[in-house]
Design a protein around this motif. Sequence first.
Motif, PDB file in Angstrom:
ATOM      1  N   GLY A 200       0.854  -1.739  -0.016  1.00 30.25           N
ATOM      2  CA  GLY A 200       0.240  -0.266  -0.223  1.00 30.25           C
ATOM      3  C   GLY A 200       0.760   0.823   0.015  1.00 30.25           C
ATOM      4  N   ASN A 201       1.943   1.241  -0.235  1.00 35.42           N
ATOM      5  CA  ASN A 201       2.659   2.777   0.230  1.00 35.42           C
ATOM      6  C   ASN A 201       3.119   2.274  -1.690  1.00 35.42           C
ATOM      7  N   ASN A 202       2.884   2.149  -2.391  1.00 36.21           N
ATOM      8  CA  ASN A 202       3.402   2.131  -3.858  1.00 36.21           C
ATOM      9  C   ASN A 202       2.453   0.928  -4.805  1.00 36.21           C
ATOM     10  N   MET A 203       1.112   1.660  -4.712  1.00 36.63           N
ATOM     11  CA  MET A 203       0.401   0.573  -5.126  1.00 36.63           C
ATOM     12  C   MET A 203      -0.835   1.824  -6.820  1.00 36.63           C
ATOM     13  N   LEU A 204      -1.867   1.028  -7.454  1.00 35.35           N
ATOM     14  CA  LEU A 204      -2.675   1.649  -8.136  1.00 35.35           C
ATOM     15  C   LEU A 204      -3.868   0.819  -8.262  1.00 35.35           C
ATOM     16  N   ILE A 205      -5.005   1.055  -7.724  1.00 32.62           N
ATOM     17  CA  ILE A 205      -6.106   0.683  -8.074  1.00 32.62           C
ATOM     18  C   ILE A 205      -7.073   0.624  -8.537  1.00 32.62           C
ATOM     19  N   THR A 206      -7.769   0.382  -9.773  1.00 34.92           N
ATOM     20  CA  THR A 206      -8.750   1.132 -10.616  1.00 34.92           C
ATOM     21  C   THR A 206      -9.505   1.455  -9.132  1.00 34.92           C
ATOM     22  N   ARG A 207     -10.685   3.025 -10.230  1.00 37.46           N
ATOM     23  CA  ARG A 207     -11.974   2.853  -9.169  1.00 37.46           C
ATOM     24  C   ARG A 207     -12.513   1.865  -9.395  1.00 37.46           C
ATOM     25  N   ALA A 208     -12.879   1.273 -10.551  1.00 32.70           N
ATOM     26  CA  ALA A 208     -13.993   0.006 -10.734  1.00 32.70           C
ATOM     27  C   ALA A 208     -13.334  -1.453 -10.080  1.00 32.70           C
ATOM     28  N   ALA A 209     -12.165  -1.174 -10.027  1.00 38.30           N
ATOM     29  CA  ALA A 209     -11.900  -2.504  -8.294  1.00 38.30           C
ATOM     30  C   ALA A 209     -12.046  -2.356  -7.301  1.00 38.30           C
ATOM     31  N   TYR A 210     -11.603  -0.772  -6.999  1.00 34.47           N
ATOM     32  CA  TYR A 210     -12.176  -0.564  -5.712  1.00 34.47           C
ATOM     33  C   TYR A 210     -13.185  -0.843  -5.996  1.00 34.47           C
ATOM     34  N   GLN A 211     -14.663  -0.234  -6.083  1.00 30.49           N
ATOM     35  CA  GLN A 211     -15.887   0.304  -6.160  1.00 30.49           C
ATOM     36  C   GLN A 211     -16.714  -1.547  -5.801  1.00 30.49           C
ATOM     37  N   ALA A 212     -15.634  -2.218  -7.001  1.00 30.37           N
ATOM     38  CA  ALA A 212     -16.607  -3.454  -6.862  1.00 30.37           C
ATOM     39  C   ALA A 212     -16.542  -4.063  -5.091  1.00 30.37           C
ATOM     40  N   THR A 213     -15.009  -4.087  -4.553  1.00 26.78           N
ATOM     41  CA  THR A 213     -15.417  -4.352  -3.705  1.00 26.78           C
ATOM     42  C   THR A 213     -15.934  -4.100  -1.984  1.00 26.78           C
ATOM     43  N   GLY A 214     -16.831  -2.300  -2.456  1.00 27.78           N
ATOM     44  CA  GLY A 214     -17.198  -1.697  -1.869  1.00 27.78           C
ATOM     45  C   GLY A 214     -16.299  -0.635  -1.114  1.00 27.78           C
ATOM     46  N   GLY A 215     -15.448  -1.165  -0.823  1.00 25.07           N
ATOM     47  CA  GLY A 215     -14.077  -0.014  -0.218  1.00 25.07           C
ATOM     48  C   GLY A 215     -13.968  -0.361   1.305  1.00 25.07           C
ATOM     49  N   TYR A 216     -12.973   0.108   1.103  1.00 25.00           N
ATOM     50  CA  TYR A 216     -12.576   0.174   2.931  1.00 25.00           C
ATOM     51  C   TYR A 216     -13.559  -0.159   4.179  1.00 25.00           C
ATOM     52  N   GLU A 217     -14.391   0.607   3.579  1.00 24.31           N
ATOM     53  CA  GLU A 217     -15.834   0.671   4.540  1.00 24.31           C
ATOM     54  C   GLU A 217     -16.312  -0.830   4.724  1.00 24.31           C
ATOM     55  N   ALA A 218     -16.514  -1.109   3.546  1.00 23.96           N
ATOM     56  CA  ALA A 218     -17.784  -2.629   3.857  1.00 23.96           C
ATOM     57  C   ALA A 218     -16.774  -3.534   4.030  1.00 23.96           C
ATOM     58  N   LEU A 219     -14.431  -3.497   4.474  1.00 25.07           N
ATOM     59  CA  LEU A 219     -13.964  -4.496   4.600  1.00 25.07           C
ATOM     60  C   LEU A 219     -13.785  -4.670   5.775  1.00 25.07           C
ATOM     61  N   PRO A 220     -13.382  -5.985   5.676  1.00 22.65           N
ATOM     62  CA  PRO A 220     -13.193  -6.302   7.394  1.00 22.65           C
ATOM     63  C   PRO A 220     -11.927  -5.953   7.688  1.00 22.65           C
ATOM     64  N   PHE A 221     -11.306  -5.179   9.192  1.00 14.56           N
ATOM     65  CA  PHE A 221     -10.721  -4.519   8.840  1.00 14.56           C
ATOM     66  C   PHE A 221      -9.791  -5.291   9.277  1.00 14.56           C
ATOM     67  N   SER A 222      -8.561  -4.654   9.014  1.00 21.06           N
ATOM     68  CA  SER A 222      -6.996  -4.941   9.070  1.00 21.06           C
ATOM     69  C   SER A 222      -5.455  -4.286   9.168  1.00 21.06           C
ATOM     70  N   VAL A 223      -4.883  -4.980   9.804  1.00 23.93           N
ATOM     71  CA  VAL A 223      -3.758  -3.467  10.350  1.00 23.93           C
ATOM     72  C   VAL A 223      -2.784  -3.883   8.826  1.00 23.93           C
ATOM     73  N   THR A 224      -3.209  -4.703   8.104  1.00 25.20           N
ATOM     74  CA  THR A 224      -2.998  -4.959   6.319  1.00 25.20           C
ATOM     75  C   THR A 224      -3.667  -4.726   5.901  1.00 25.20           C
ATOM     76  N   GLU A 225      -3.812  -3.574   5.491  1.00 26.67           N
ATOM     77  CA  GLU A 225      -5.149  -2.908   4.941  1.00 26.67           C
ATOM     78  C   GLU A 225      -4.977  -3.205   3.261  1.00 26.67           C
ATOM     79  N   ASP A 226      -3.660  -2.947   2.759  1.00 27.92           N
ATOM     80  CA  ASP A 226      -3.594  -3.073   1.535  1.00 27.92           C
ATOM     81  C   ASP A 226      -3.341  -4.395   1.093  1.00 27.92           C
ATOM     82  N   PHE A 227      -3.024  -5.378   1.703  1.00 31.47           N
ATOM     83  CA  PHE A 227      -2.770  -7.129   1.816  1.00 31.47           C
ATOM     84  C   PHE A 227      -4.612  -7.097   1.296  1.00 31.47           C
ATOM     85  N   ALA A 228      -5.483  -6.594   2.505  1.00 28.80           N
ATOM     86  CA  ALA A 228      -6.970  -6.970   2.296  1.00 28.80           C
ATOM     87  C   ALA A 228      -7.572  -6.663   0.906  1.00 28.80           C
ATOM     88  N   LEU A 229      -7.304  -5.506   0.713  1.00 28.94           N
ATOM     89  CA  LEU A 229      -7.849  -5.262  -0.539  1.00 28.94           C
ATOM     90  C   LEU A 229      -7.724  -5.845  -1.393  1.00 28.94           C
TER      91      LEU A 229
END
Length: 370
Positions: A200-229
Amino acid sequence: MLIFLLSYCALWLLVMATATWRLAGRRGAAVPVALPTPQPRVSILVAARNEEAALPRCLASLCALDYPADLLEILIGDDASTDRTRAVAEAALASFAGPHKVLTIRNNLGRARGKANVLAHLARAAQADYLLITDADIAVPPTWVVAMLRHAAPGVGTVTGLTVVAGAGWLARLQRLDWLLSLALIQVGTEAGQPMTAMGNNMLITRAAYQATGGYEALPFSVTEDFALFEAVNARGFGFRQLFEPAVRATSLPAASWRALVQQRLRWLRGVAALPGHVQAGLVFFSGYWLAVLGLALVGHLGWALGALALKIAGHYALALAASRRAGLPRPAWWLLPLFESYSLALTTHLTLTRLLGRRGVEWKGRQYN
């Protein structure tokens, strides 16, 4: 027992040699595509908490990107900082010609907490279809945006760049070698078709991919949020790219102390626990070499143990040479490798004892997470 230990060492060396050969030959490396026409707008997201010292370096690199300023949107999320993070960010961006904004994050969105929550807010505020994410302690190269976009081919959800450590002192140099070797092995696995991880310090994500997951607000909490996404995007059928080249080579500030380094790796272990079983097995295989060396010594073959250790150092050096060449870095000093083995053993032992003693929570930016 002797035959088993020697066979393990021989297999480890064979795998390391194969990894070095594949990395040097770029076998399976992603092929860039033409930059979209017209050039797309991109949003750069940076979550910051108490980063007044690191932010100027990061933002100076973002302001120096070789990309039209009017197509760059820089968004900084001030996560309840108790220092001058917001003022420093505003001052650093004052001369930037493109759109930019510093947001103060005051509430949580859905299930998001900590850094994931800041990124959730920034993603909602972003205007572009390409989201580039980095950290406050990172400096990116001028070629970063163009090189990342050239791998955002149709169907690709995430693109991960290469990050190396830069800093003075022995601990920083050892961390630099540690990151380089670890990311080189991850790269080999990725180029073999295995979805390993994202950074997550060097990452591109398309809006389509991000929105398909529901965004971080929809994902289970993780301290490794980049891997969860990353996992969530892959689960929704998007492709991924992992890059190992100078054009996307960002530099990270090192962990400033041994305690900070251990805290960093404890967080990372959360991500390791979520990796597929075969990937975890690979990590156990690579980290078990010291046990084999110890085993050879305990069964009375000290000469074999020293020989196995020397071959381990040689294997790591060969991989470091191949990785440095591909990343466009100077070759590492050969005498750093024996020190690296001691560092690696000490760090692994510290982390193992911490876990065995029952410590489960991790500390991040002054906050405790379970």
